[in-house]
Scaffold this active site. Structure first.
Site, short mmCIF file in Angstrom:
data_model
loop_
_atom_site.label_atom_id
_atom_site.label_comp_id
_atom_site.label_asym_id
_atom_site.label_seq_id
_atom_site.Cartn_x
_atom_site.Cartn_y
_atom_site.Cartn_z
N HIS A 18 22.07 40.34 15.52
CA HIS A 18 22.09 41.72 14.74
C HIS A 18 22.19 41.81 13.18
O HIS A 18 21.35 42.44 12.41
CB HIS A 18 22.88 42.85 15.33
CG HIS A 18 22.95 43.14 17.11
ND1 HIS A 18 23.95 43.13 17.80
CD2 HIS A 18 21.85 43.42 17.85
CE1 HIS A 18 23.63 43.13 19.07
NE2 HIS A 18 22.34 43.22 18.90
N LYS A 42 25.73 54.80 30.81
CA LYS A 42 25.68 53.29 30.43
C LYS A 42 26.98 52.69 30.53
O LYS A 42 27.71 53.02 29.61
CB LYS A 42 24.78 52.90 29.30
CG LYS A 42 24.16 51.66 29.46
CD LYS A 42 22.94 51.17 28.36
CE LYS A 42 22.84 49.78 28.07
NZ LYS A 42 21.93 49.52 27.19
N SER A 129 23.91 40.26 23.26
CA SER A 129 25.37 40.82 23.48
C SER A 129 25.90 40.21 24.84
O SER A 129 27.04 40.12 25.15
CB SER A 129 25.32 42.31 23.06
OG SER A 129 25.02 42.47 22.17
#
Ligand code: PNS
Length: 165
Positions: A18, A42, A129
């Site tokens: 990222h 989520k 991730s």
């Protein structure tokens, strides 16, 4: 008008992949808003405030960025922030279908917001991730894949869990 892009994501947690996209994105845009999706439905490992903190520390030496959160439609958030571009990193063929679908839907929803893809740096092509969290959970060495603060936070989260279980 400054060229502003939104770099959206879950950032649960931020990875070096990222950071690489943000830094390279800054060669194309004057200002990048790193926007964390706030979606209570989520399940995430890190809270929104932890994710903001990790991004802030990891990007403390990088100028022309802002860290924010959003909910609802990304294109609505982009319009509200007067950004006409969405920045996304693309790793491999596996990312393509999802990214393509999302970019086309976003374009249908708002034709004035362009999606710009940067190919993920070769060093980060296999990281995500999720895979980093999985490795860290079982005591795997994730040095060099995430900023040091994330490495520490992951170690704290998983402290006490059985190594290699
Ligand atoms: O890091 P991620 O999980 O791949 O990021 C996905 C994200 C946040 C970019 C995407 O889920 C998103 O934009 N969500 C907001 C709702 C929306 O606008 N979806 C796309 C069009 S339906």
């Amino acid at each position: 008008m400054p060229r502003t892009a939104i770099y959206p994501g879950s950032f649960d947690p931020v990875t070096n992949g990222h950071i690489d996209i943000i830094k390279r994105g800054l060669t194309l845009f004057d200002h990048i808003i790193v926007a964390i999706l706030h979606n209570p439905a989520k399940k995430a490992l890190f809270s929104i405030s932890e994710r903001i903190e990790m991004l802030e520390i990891s990007l403390k030496d990088v100028g022309n960025i802002e860290i924010d959160t959003f909910n609802g439609l990304l294109v609505d958030y982009a319009a509200q922030r007067k950004a006409n571009a969405i920045l996304r990193g693309m790793r491999a063929v596996s990312d393509f279908e999802y990214e393509f679908q999302m970019a086309l839907m976003n374009r249908r929803l708002n034709r004035h917001v362009q999606t710009v893809f940067l190919m993920t740096g070769l060093r980060w092509i296999f990281t995500s991730s999720s895979i980093i969290k999985e490795a860290a959970q079982f005591g795997g060495n994730i040095n060099g894949m995430v900023p040091p603060v994330v490495n520490r936070k992951l170690a704290e989260k998983f402290a006490g869990r059985v190594k290699g279980a």
